[in-house]
Design a protein around this motif. Structure first.
Motif, PDB file in Angstrom:
ATOM      1  N   VAL A 175     -27.243 -26.450  -3.331  1.00 25.10           N
ATOM      2  CA  VAL A 175     -28.283 -25.676  -3.677  1.00 25.10           C
ATOM      3  C   VAL A 175     -28.896 -25.008  -2.386  1.00 25.10           C
ATOM      4  O   VAL A 175     -29.458 -26.284  -1.681  1.00 25.10           O
ATOM      5  N   GLN A 176     -29.008 -23.712  -1.989  1.00 28.03           N
ATOM      6  CA  GLN A 176     -29.488 -23.108  -0.948  1.00 28.03           C
ATOM      7  C   GLN A 176     -30.843 -22.633  -1.004  1.00 28.03           C
ATOM      8  O   GLN A 176     -31.836 -22.635   0.026  1.00 28.03           O
ATOM      9  N   ALA A 177     -31.076 -22.274  -2.300  1.00 31.32           N
ATOM     10  CA  ALA A 177     -32.659 -21.586  -2.465  1.00 31.32           C
ATOM     11  C   ALA A 177     -32.692 -21.819  -4.097  1.00 31.32           C
ATOM     12  O   ALA A 177     -31.704 -21.868  -4.821  1.00 31.32           O
ATOM     13  N   VAL A 178     -34.162 -21.772  -4.326  1.00 34.39           N
ATOM     14  CA  VAL A 178     -34.276 -21.769  -5.886  1.00 34.39           C
ATOM     15  C   VAL A 178     -35.116 -20.379  -6.377  1.00 34.39           C
ATOM     16  O   VAL A 178     -36.086 -20.122  -5.303  1.00 34.39           O
ATOM     17  N   GLY A 179     -35.033 -20.088  -7.483  1.00 37.68           N
ATOM     18  CA  GLY A 179     -35.750 -18.732  -7.870  1.00 37.68           C
ATOM     19  C   GLY A 179     -37.310 -19.423  -8.392  1.00 37.68           C
ATOM     20  O   GLY A 179     -37.360 -20.790  -8.523  1.00 37.68           O
ATOM     21  N   THR A 180     -38.237 -18.397  -8.613  1.00 34.09           N
ATOM     22  CA  THR A 180     -39.414 -18.936  -9.196  1.00 34.09           C
ATOM     23  C   THR A 180     -39.305 -19.842 -10.612  1.00 34.09           C
ATOM     24  O   THR A 180     -38.405 -19.435 -11.206  1.00 34.09           O
ATOM     25  N   GLY A 181     -40.310 -20.766 -10.712  1.00 37.80           N
ATOM     26  CA  GLY A 181     -40.093 -21.258 -11.889  1.00 37.80           C
ATOM     27  C   GLY A 181     -39.097 -22.511 -11.995  1.00 37.80           C
ATOM     28  O   GLY A 181     -38.782 -23.244 -13.146  1.00 37.80           O
ATOM     29  N   VAL A 182     -38.245 -22.738 -10.896  1.00 36.37           N
ATOM     30  CA  VAL A 182     -37.207 -23.772 -11.181  1.00 36.37           C
ATOM     31  C   VAL A 182     -37.774 -25.270 -10.718  1.00 36.37           C
ATOM     32  O   VAL A 182     -38.392 -25.353  -9.483  1.00 36.37           O
ATOM     33  N   THR A 183     -37.592 -26.127 -11.677  1.00 36.31           N
ATOM     34  CA  THR A 183     -38.227 -27.401 -11.391  1.00 36.31           C
ATOM     35  C   THR A 183     -37.099 -28.522 -11.491  1.00 36.31           C
ATOM     36  O   THR A 183     -37.175 -29.552 -10.888  1.00 36.31           O
ATOM     37  N   VAL A 184     -36.318 -28.287 -12.152  1.00 39.27           N
ATOM     38  CA  VAL A 184     -35.049 -29.080 -12.430  1.00 39.27           C
ATOM     39  C   VAL A 184     -33.959 -29.398 -11.376  1.00 39.27           C
ATOM     40  O   VAL A 184     -33.433 -30.506 -11.360  1.00 39.27           O
ATOM     41  N   ARG A 185     -33.753 -28.563 -10.198  1.00 39.88           N
ATOM     42  CA  ARG A 185     -32.995 -28.774  -9.116  1.00 39.88           C
ATOM     43  C   ARG A 185     -33.734 -28.116  -7.818  1.00 39.88           C
ATOM     44  O   ARG A 185     -34.609 -27.609  -8.023  1.00 39.88           O
ATOM     45  N   ALA A 186     -33.398 -29.068  -6.911  1.00 37.13           N
ATOM     46  CA  ALA A 186     -34.069 -28.582  -5.614  1.00 37.13           C
ATOM     47  C   ALA A 186     -32.878 -28.230  -4.734  1.00 37.13           C
ATOM     48  O   ALA A 186     -31.633 -28.730  -4.629  1.00 37.13           O
ATOM     49  N   ILE A 187     -33.585 -27.775  -3.553  1.00 36.20           N
ATOM     50  CA  ILE A 187     -32.530 -27.472  -2.283  1.00 36.20           C
ATOM     51  C   ILE A 187     -32.001 -28.712  -1.912  1.00 36.20           C
ATOM     52  O   ILE A 187     -32.783 -29.637  -1.778  1.00 36.20           O
ATOM     53  N   GLY A 188     -30.654 -28.512  -1.536  1.00 39.80           N
ATOM     54  CA  GLY A 188     -29.676 -29.883  -1.337  1.00 39.80           C
ATOM     55  C   GLY A 188     -28.931 -30.547  -2.230  1.00 39.80           C
ATOM     56  O   GLY A 188     -28.051 -31.318  -1.982  1.00 39.80           O
ATOM     57  N   ASP A 189     -29.447 -30.262  -3.382  1.00 41.31           N
ATOM     58  CA  ASP A 189     -28.612 -30.834  -4.537  1.00 41.31           C
ATOM     59  C   ASP A 189     -27.350 -30.217  -4.496  1.00 41.31           C
ATOM     60  O   ASP A 189     -27.033 -29.038  -4.581  1.00 41.31           O
TER      61      ASP A 189
END
Ligand code: NAD
Ligand code: ZN
Ligand code: ZN
Length: 338
Positions: free
Chosen positions: A67-81
């Motif tokens: 994961v390089q970036a997350v959209g708004t509202g994303v809490t279940v995954r994070a950058i680097g997963d």
């Protein structure tokens, strides 16, 4: 970013330079590391099935990356997963199928590499709720084939409810079949591997098959009957006639698990009613697996219970890779390294 794109069902894929997509609310942007080539991608690229994707689209539903970036509202995954982007790209989450553990039957589902752009690209966006974490003990090159070939055959073996010592015939030892053999062994089955290539049968033996049958040389129905008949036949080959042979090889109480998806133009499989009734045969259709099934598949692999056989290619060689799958010139799964 580089992407392999289907522009026409009658044309080879084209390698395009596309802008990196931005994650919408609820989505993650994933830098793809490894992406497996499933036979389904070939059906998708050729428009083989009754429900067709709409070109242009990017195939691939065995993409694994970080994961390089997350959209708004994303809490279940994070950058680097590290995550996998499976066929089930999105489901509604509230229909009876979704809430009863059968999200793979959701009527609102979106499919990665089919109705939404998939993993044959350096980057892909995906619904954060439907990507599946890849544990540290599973290398991306192994995680990719497990993301469809693994979860699909794991589920097929689950729905067959195999009791230890039952005979399980696996028809088609390709990407899916080489893992089906291993899951059937893990639940205690006696495994009969059927293919038309000796190299695939040698691999099946190596992975634990108890018997092998070359259907190009020997009638598989007679060979399996000689062993007492199959309790379960899992069909992964891409011809209706193989489904009919698998049915005929079942003993009383047998289960026919249908997984392969031949082109619509090849016609239906024909099942005779009399033996279906008299022998008490169950016919089961099985479609991929849930996020939980995939998590279990990764866990088993991290524990060292399964082996993934694959060969690495460059995405630029996607059309040659497709030819090699169609002519059987591959070892189990081709994985693109990106
Ligand atoms: N139901 C699902 O959820 C699901 C998921 C993934 C793939 N699929 C489908 O499963 C099928 C197999 O996919 P794959 O990626 O493993 O393909 P693959 O090409 O890697 O494997 C097919 C195998 O069948 C063998 N084969 C050919 N003719 C045979 C015969 N007469 N008897 C026995 N074996 C024979 C081939 O040699 C090959 O090893 C495809 O149709 C694919 O679309 C279904
Ligand atoms: Zn697949
Ligand atoms: Zn649903």
């Amino acid at each position: 970013m580089k992407a392999a794109v289907v522009i026409d069902f009658d044309a080879p894929l084209t390698i395009e330079d596309r802008p990196i997509p931005a994650p919408a609310p609820g989505q993650v942007l994933v830098r793809i590391e490894s992406s497996g080539l499933c036979h389904t991608d070939i059906h998708a690229a050729r428009g083989d099935w009754p429900v067709k994707p709409t070109p242009p689209f990017v195939p691939g539903h065995e993409g694994v990356g970080v994961v390089q970036a997350v959209g708004t509202g994303v809490t279940v995954r994070a950058i680097g997963d590290r995550v996998a982007l499976p066929w089930l790209g999105h489901a509604c989450g509230h229909c009876d199928h979704c809430v009863s553990g059968w999200e793979t039957l959701c009527e609102e589902q979106q499919n990665t590499g089919y109705s939404i752009d998939g993993g044959f690209a350096e980057y892909a966006v995906a619904d954060a709720d439907y990507v599946v974490p890849v544990p540290d003990g599973v290398a991306p090159q192994d995680a990719a084939p497990l993301t469809c070939a693994g979860v699909t055959t794991y589920k097929a073996i689950k729905v067959a409810h195999i009791r230890p010592s039952e005979r399980v015939a696996v028809f088609g030892i390709g990407g899916l079949g080489h893992l089906a053999v291993q899951y059937a062994r893990l639940v205690g089955g006696t495994v009969i591997a059927v293919d038309i290539e000796d190299s695939k049968l040698d691999m099946a033996r190596d992975l634990g098959a108890d018997y092998v049958v070359n259907a190009a040389e020997t009638d598989p129905v007679a060979a399996i009957e000689e062993l007492g008949g199959a309790d379960v036949a899992v069909v992964l080959a891409v011809m209706p006639s193989v489904f009919e042979s698998a049915f005929a090889a079942l003993r009383r109480g047998g289960r026919l698990v249908c997984v392969g998806l031949p082109p619509e133009s090849d016609g239906p499989m024909k099942l005779p009613i009399f033996p279906t009734v008299l022998k008490g045969i169950s016919v089961i259709g099985s479609i991929v697996g849930t996020r939980e099934d995939l998590a279990e598949v990764f866990e088993l692999h991290a524990l060292g219970r399964t082996r993934v056989i694959s060969e690495t290619r460059k995405l630029d060689d996607v059309n040659e890779a497709i030819d090699d799958v169609l002519t059987g010139r591959t070892n189990a799964r081709i994985v693109f390294e990106l």
